[in-house]
Design a protein around this motif. Structure first.
Motif, PDB file in Angstrom:
ATOM      1  N   LEU A 360     -45.023  75.297   7.114  1.00  0.00           N
ATOM      2  CA  LEU A 360     -45.446  73.900   7.175  1.00  0.00           C
ATOM      3  C   LEU A 360     -45.917  73.342   5.844  1.00  0.00           C
ATOM      4  N   GLY A 361     -46.155  74.217   4.863  1.00  0.00           N
ATOM      5  CA  GLY A 361     -46.626  73.736   3.569  1.00  0.00           C
ATOM      6  C   GLY A 361     -48.097  73.342   3.611  1.00  0.00           C
ATOM      7  N   GLY A 362     -48.559  72.716   2.520  1.00  0.00           N
ATOM      8  CA  GLY A 362     -49.956  72.295   2.451  1.00  0.00           C
ATOM      9  C   GLY A 362     -50.465  72.257   1.024  1.00  0.00           C
ATOM     10  N   ASN A 363     -51.664  71.773   0.869  1.00  0.00           N
ATOM     11  CA  ASN A 363     -52.310  71.650  -0.444  1.00  0.00           C
ATOM     12  C   ASN A 363     -53.443  72.664  -0.516  1.00  0.00           C
ATOM     13  N   ILE A 364     -53.357  73.608  -1.454  1.00  0.00           N
ATOM     14  CA  ILE A 364     -54.413  74.607  -1.619  1.00  0.00           C
ATOM     15  C   ILE A 364     -55.073  74.473  -2.991  1.00  0.00           C
ATOM     16  N   SER A 365     -55.036  73.247  -3.540  1.00  0.00           N
ATOM     17  CA  SER A 365     -55.650  73.003  -4.844  1.00  0.00           C
ATOM     18  C   SER A 365     -56.933  72.192  -4.687  1.00  0.00           C
ATOM     19  N   SER A 366     -57.617  71.963  -5.793  1.00  0.00           N
ATOM     20  CA  SER A 366     -58.894  71.242  -5.786  1.00  0.00           C
ATOM     21  C   SER A 366     -58.712  69.734  -5.816  1.00  0.00           C
ATOM     22  N   ARG A 367     -57.481  69.252  -5.899  1.00  0.00           N
ATOM     23  CA  ARG A 367     -57.228  67.816  -6.051  1.00  0.00           C
ATOM     24  C   ARG A 367     -56.287  67.327  -4.971  1.00  0.00           C
ATOM     25  N   GLU A 368     -56.648  66.228  -4.335  1.00  0.00           N
ATOM     26  CA  GLU A 368     -55.776  65.601  -3.357  1.00  0.00           C
ATOM     27  C   GLU A 368     -54.680  64.824  -4.083  1.00  0.00           C
ATOM     28  N   VAL A 369     -53.543  64.651  -3.414  1.00  0.00           N
ATOM     29  CA  VAL A 369     -52.445  63.892  -3.995  1.00  0.00           C
ATOM     30  C   VAL A 369     -51.689  63.176  -2.877  1.00  0.00           C
ATOM     31  N   ASP A 370     -51.339  61.911  -3.144  1.00  0.00           N
ATOM     32  CA  ASP A 370     -50.545  61.136  -2.201  1.00  0.00           C
ATOM     33  C   ASP A 370     -49.072  61.331  -2.546  1.00  0.00           C
ATOM     34  N   THR A 371     -48.368  62.142  -1.760  1.00  0.00           N
ATOM     35  CA  THR A 371     -46.989  62.488  -2.109  1.00  0.00           C
ATOM     36  C   THR A 371     -46.011  61.348  -1.843  1.00  0.00           C
ATOM     37  N   THR A 372     -46.494  60.248  -1.256  1.00  0.00           N
ATOM     38  CA  THR A 372     -45.627  59.075  -1.087  1.00  0.00           C
ATOM     39  C   THR A 372     -45.707  58.134  -2.283  1.00  0.00           C
ATOM     40  N   ASP A 373     -46.588  58.422  -3.215  1.00  0.00           N
ATOM     41  CA  ASP A 373     -46.801  57.575  -4.391  1.00  0.00           C
ATOM     42  C   ASP A 373     -46.372  58.340  -5.640  1.00  0.00           C
ATOM     43  N   GLU A 374     -45.240  57.961  -6.255  1.00  0.00           N
ATOM     44  CA  GLU A 374     -44.713  58.695  -7.411  1.00  0.00           C
ATOM     45  C   GLU A 374     -45.691  58.693  -8.576  1.00  0.00           C
ATOM     46  N   ASN A 375     -46.456  57.624  -8.753  1.00  0.00           N
ATOM     47  CA  ASN A 375     -47.432  57.579  -9.838  1.00  0.00           C
ATOM     48  C   ASN A 375     -48.545  58.591  -9.614  1.00  0.00           C
ATOM     49  N   ASP A 376     -48.993  58.727  -8.362  1.00  0.00           N
ATOM     50  CA  ASP A 376     -50.040  59.702  -8.069  1.00  0.00           C
ATOM     51  C   ASP A 376     -49.518  61.124  -8.241  1.00  0.00           C
ATOM     52  N   VAL A 377     -48.276  61.357  -7.815  1.00  0.00           N
ATOM     53  CA  VAL A 377     -47.672  62.683  -8.002  1.00  0.00           C
ATOM     54  C   VAL A 377     -47.550  62.996  -9.490  1.00  0.00           C
ATOM     55  N   THR A 556     -58.313  89.986   3.407  1.00  0.00           N
ATOM     56  CA  THR A 556     -57.432  91.091   3.771  1.00  0.00           C
ATOM     57  C   THR A 556     -55.990  90.598   3.818  1.00  0.00           C
ATOM     58  N   PHE A 557     -55.046  91.530   3.865  1.00  0.00           N
ATOM     59  CA  PHE A 557     -53.640  91.146   3.791  1.00  0.00           C
ATOM     60  C   PHE A 557     -53.233  90.229   4.944  1.00  0.00           C
ATOM     61  N   ASP A 558     -53.774  90.475   6.146  1.00  0.00           N
ATOM     62  CA  ASP A 558     -53.406  89.614   7.271  1.00  0.00           C
ATOM     63  C   ASP A 558     -54.020  88.227   7.136  1.00  0.00           C
ATOM     64  N   GLU A 559     -55.220  88.141   6.570  1.00  0.00           N
ATOM     65  CA  GLU A 559     -55.821  86.832   6.303  1.00  0.00           C
ATOM     66  C   GLU A 559     -55.015  86.074   5.255  1.00  0.00           C
ATOM     67  N   ILE A 560     -54.541  86.788   4.251  1.00  0.00           N
ATOM     68  CA  ILE A 560     -53.711  86.164   3.215  1.00  0.00           C
ATOM     69  C   ILE A 560     -52.428  85.612   3.824  1.00  0.00           C
ATOM     70  N   LEU A 561     -51.776  86.409   4.641  1.00  0.00           N
ATOM     71  CA  LEU A 561     -50.519  85.980   5.249  1.00  0.00           C
ATOM     72  C   LEU A 561     -50.704  84.732   6.093  1.00  0.00           C
ATOM     73  N   ASN A 562     -51.836  84.619   6.767  1.00  0.00           N
ATOM     74  CA  ASN A 562     -52.071  83.461   7.623  1.00  0.00           C
ATOM     75  C   ASN A 562     -52.368  82.190   6.841  1.00  0.00           C
ATOM     76  N   VAL A 563     -52.629  82.296   5.552  1.00  0.00           N
ATOM     77  CA  VAL A 563     -52.741  81.104   4.708  1.00  0.00           C
ATOM     78  C   VAL A 563     -51.368  80.468   4.515  1.00  0.00           C
ATOM     79  N   PHE A 564     -50.362  81.310   4.330  1.00  0.00           N
ATOM     80  CA  PHE A 564     -49.043  80.825   3.930  1.00  0.00           C
ATOM     81  C   PHE A 564     -48.056  80.684   5.093  1.00  0.00           C
ATOM     82  N   TYR A 565     -48.251  81.475   6.142  1.00  0.00           N
ATOM     83  CA  TYR A 565     -47.356  81.431   7.304  1.00  0.00           C
ATOM     84  C   TYR A 565     -48.198  81.081   8.524  1.00  0.00           C
ATOM     85  N   LYS A 566     -47.823  80.013   9.212  1.00  0.00           N
ATOM     86  CA  LYS A 566     -48.607  79.530  10.349  1.00  0.00           C
ATOM     87  C   LYS A 566     -48.032  80.053  11.664  1.00  0.00           C
TER      88      LYS A 566
END
Length: 588
Positions: A360-377, A556-566
Motif C-alpha cells: 500500500l505504500g506510505g510516508n515514513i519520513s519526518s516531512r509530510e508531502v502533498d503528492t497531488t501538488d508538483e511544487n510540493d513534491v 524484530t524481523f517480524d515487526e520490520i516486515l509489518n512496516v513494509f507489508y500490510k
C-alpha cells in the motif's frame, strides 16, 4: 558360412551398442536401442511414474518430466488432484515448475494420458537460471551461454533428464559444453557426452565450479543439480537447488552480511517469500526455471555464504509471508526517499491498477508531502534535511541534470531498445489521444519534458516528452529509468547525492547507468532539466536501509516486515514431500 557370419555380426553389434551406451550420452543411439528392445517385449501399454515437473509449454502441449521419455500431453489429458480423501478435477494450470508430488500415466511410452497431483504442492527446492552476466538485466541474451565450462570436484553422474542415458564422471573433472545442430556436446578426455535432451549434472558432495562465468565473488560455485538445455542455439543453465541453500547465497548478495541480524532475518523472509511466489506465478514454465540469478528476480551467488546471513536463513527457516491465503509478491529494494511505493502504481503498463492489500505504500519520513501538488513534491525532494529510517544511505537524496541535446541523445538510443518490448507503455499522441504507435528513430529536438501522472504514493506513473517529431508518454518507473539513461547522453552527466539531514550534496558520480528511482520531480532552468530525486530502486515493499535502521532501534524481523507489508501472516513452508507407494490405484 553365411549363417556363422550373420551370428558373428549380430554379436558384434550387441557388444558395440553396449559399449556406446556406457561411453557416450547420445540420445539418438539410446532411442534406437530402446525401440529395438520394445519390439521384442510384451508389456502393458500404460506405464505409471512418480515424477517431477521440469518444463511445461502449454501452447505446444510439450512437457519434460524427470525420468519420463514421453514429452507430449495427449489432447484429452486428464488432471486430477487428491484433496483429503477425495480425488477432484484439476487442470494444467495447477502444475508448477519444480513440483515433485506428481504421478503420471503414459500411454504406449508416447503421450502423457493422466496426471495426478498428490494434495497441495511442496517446494523444498527452486530452479534458478544462471545468466552469462548479470550486469545488464535488460538484455535477454545474457540469459544464454555460447559455451559452458564446469569443474566437477566430486564423483557424480551426468544423465539425460529422462534417465535413458547416464555417464559416470570422476572427481576433479573439467568439461566444456558447446552446442552444434541443437546438440549439447562435451568431451571428458576422449569420451564424448552428446545429447539433444536436457542434461543433468547430479549434485555432488562438493559444489560445482562454473569456470566460464564471473560474479562479485569471483568464479562462482553451486550446490544442487546443474541442468543444461538448448534454447535457440545457445545453452540455458539451470541450478536446481534446495530453497534454504539458495537463500544462503541470496541474502548476502542482496544485503551486507555485516548488517543487524534482525534486518538480515527480514531479508531472508522477504527473499524466501519472493522466490516462493515466483513458483506460483510460473512466468518461465516454458523454459523450465522459476527465477534467474540477477536483479530481474533477485541476485543469487554474487556473494558467497556468510556466517551471519546463513544464520538469519536458518533462524527463519521456512517462514513465508502470506496474505489472504496466498504467498505475497515480496518486493524489496535498497533505499526509499522517505516515501514507500504502492504496488498498483509501480508495476503497471499504462494505468494505475487496483490496490494490492499488502503493498500500500506510505510516508515514513519526518516531512509530510502533498503528492497531488508538483511544487510540493519538488520541494520535498529538494529538501536535504528530511529525516527517515533510510537517511543513512548516500542515495537518500540525489540530483541529475541534462540539457535538451543530452535528453534527445539518450531517448533516441533507448527508445529503440525498450519500446518494442513494452509497446503498451510507450504511447504517442495522435488526434488528441495517446495510443500505441511507432516512435520515430529520431524524436527530434526536445521542447518539453514533464511529469504527466504521479501516483498517490509519490512515484512517477508517467512522463511526457514533447519533441519536434513526436509527442509521447512513457509509463512505469522501470521504463522511465531505463529510457532516460544518463550513460547514453553522449557527454558528461553528473549525479550529486547525499544522506538525509544534510545541508548540501556531498558526493558526485559521472554518467550513472540509469535514473536511481522513480521518485523525483522536474525543474527546468533554461535548456537544463534538473531531476531532483530520492532513493535507489523501484520503491515497493521493504526498504533495506530502513530495515537495518529499524533493527538497530530494536525492532524484530517480524515487526520490520509489518512496516513494509500490510495484512500479512507468516507461515512455515519448509516441508519435504513423501511419495506414495500405492499411487497406481488412483489411475484404475
Amino acid at each position: 558360412m553365411k549363417k556363422v557370419l550373420f551370428i558373428f555380426l549380430f554379436i558384434f553389434l550387441i557388444v558395440f551398442s553396449i559399449g556406446c551406451k556406457t561411453t557416450d550420452v547420445d540420445d539418438n543411439n539410446s532411442n534406437n536401442l530402446n525401440n529395438n528392445n520394445n519390439q521384442n517385449e510384451e508389456k502393458d501399454l500404460n506405464t505409471y511414474s512418480h515424477t517431477k515437473l521440469l518444463l511445461l509449454d502449454k501452447e505446444k502441449k510439450y512437457i519434460e518430466l524427470l525420468g519420463c521419455e514421453a514429452t507430449q500431453l495427449s489432447d484429452d489429458v486428464s488432471v486430477k488432484k487428491i484433496v483429503g480423501e477425495d480425488v477432484v478435477d484439476a487442470s494444467i494450470d495447477d502444475l508448477y515448475i519444480g513440483m515433485d508430488n506428481l504421478y503420471v500415466q503414459i500411454y504406449d511410452n508416447k503421450k502423457i494420458d493422466k496426471i495426478l497431483i498428490d494434495k497441495d504442492p511442496i517446494f523444498p527446492r527452486i530452479r534458478v537460471a544462471i545468466r552469462k552476466t548479470i550486469s545488464n538485466i535488460s538484455d535477454i541474451n545474457t540469459l544464454y551461454h555460447d559455451s559452458v565450462t564446469l569443474h566437477i570436484p566430486s564423483n557424480t553422474t551426468i544423465e539425460t533428464y529422462d534417465k535413458t542415458n547416464s555417464f559416470i564422471v570422476d572427481d576433479n573433472t573439467t568439461v566444456t559444453f558447446n552446442v552444434k545442430d541443437n546438440y549439447i556436446y562435451g568431451y571428458v578426455g576422449k569420451r564424448l557426452i552428446k545429447s539433444s535432451k536436457r542434461l543433468i549434472i547430479n549434485e555432488t558432495d562438493s559444489e560445482v565450479i562454473f569456470q566460464s562465468i564471473s560474479r562479485g565473488v569471483g568464479i562462482p560455485s553451486y550446490e544442487g543439480n546443474i541442468e543444461l538445455s538448448v534454447v535457440n542455439g545457445k545453452i540455458l543453465v539451470i541450478n536446481d537447488v534446495l530453497m534454504e541453500n539458495y537463500l544462503e547465497k541470496v541474502v548476502p548478495s542482496e544485503m551486507p552480511s555485516s548488517w543487524n541480524m534482525e534486518a538480515l532475518k527480514s531479508q531472508a523472509v522477504a527473499a524466501r517469500t519472493y522466490a516462493y511466489k515466483e513458483i506460483y506465478r510460473n512466468n518461465f514454465a516454458s523454459l523450465g526455471y522459476v527465477v534467474d540469478d540477477s536483479e530481474s528476480s533477485q541476485v543469487y551467488n554474487n556473494q558467497s555464504k556468510q556466517e551471519t546471513s546463513s544464520r538469519a536463513v536458518l533462524e527463519t527457516k521456512g517462514l513465508t509471508m502470506f496474505c489472504e491465503n496466498e504467498p505475497i509478491v515480496a518486493y524489496y529494494f535498497s533505499t526509499c526517499s522517505g516515501l514507500l511505493g504502492a504496488g498498483n502504481e509501480v508495476w503497471i503498463e499504462n494505468k494505475v491498477t487496483d490496490k494490492i492489500p499488502y503493498l500500500l505504500g506510505g510516508n515514513i519520513s519526518s516531512r509530510e508531502v502533498d503528492t497531488t501538488d508538483e511544487n510540493d513534491v519538488l520541494n520535498y525532494f529538494k529538501d536535504l534535511s528530511v529525516d527517515s529510517p533510510a537517511a543513512n544511505s548516500s542515495n537518500f537524496r540525489w540530483k541529475i541534470s541534462m540539457n535538451k541535446k543530452q535528453l534527445q541523445n539518450t531517448l533516441n538510443v533507448n527508445i529503440a531498445l525498450m519500446a518494442p518490448n513494452y509497446k503498451s507503455s510507450y504511447l504517442i499522441l495522435q488526434d488528441g489521444n495517446f495510443v500505441e504507435g511507432d516512435i520515430p528513430s529520431d524524436i527530434g529536438e526536445i521542447q518539453d519534458v514533464f511529469v504527466s501522472q504521479r501516483g498517490e504514493s509519490g512515484v512517477v506513473v508517467s512522463i511526457q516528452i514533447v519533441a519536434s517529431n513526436v509527442t509521447f508518454r512513457i509509463y512505469n518507473q522501470y521504463n522511465i529509468r531505463f529510457t532516460i539513461r544518463p550513460k547514453d547522453c553522449g557527454s558528461l552527466v553528473e549525479k550529486y547525492n547525499c544522506k538525509g539531514n544534510s545541508t548540501a550534496y556531498t558526493d558526485k558520480t559521472n554518467n550513472p547507468s540509469i535514473l536511481p528511482s522513480g521518485y523525483f520531480a522536474l525543474e527546468w532552468e533554461g535548456d537544463i532539466l534538473h531531476f531532483y530525486g530520492g532513493g535507489n530502486g523501484h520503491g515497493v515493499g521493504m526498504c533495506q536501509y530502513s530495515a537495518n535502521d529499524y533493527a538497530k532501534k530494536g525492532k524484530t524481523f517480524d515487526e520490520i516486515l509489518n512496516v513494509f507489508y500490510k495484512n500479512i501472516i507468516l507461515k512455515n513452508t519448509s516441508r519435504k514431500y513423501i511419495p506414495m507407494d500405492d499411487f497406481e490405484k488412483y489411475f484404475k
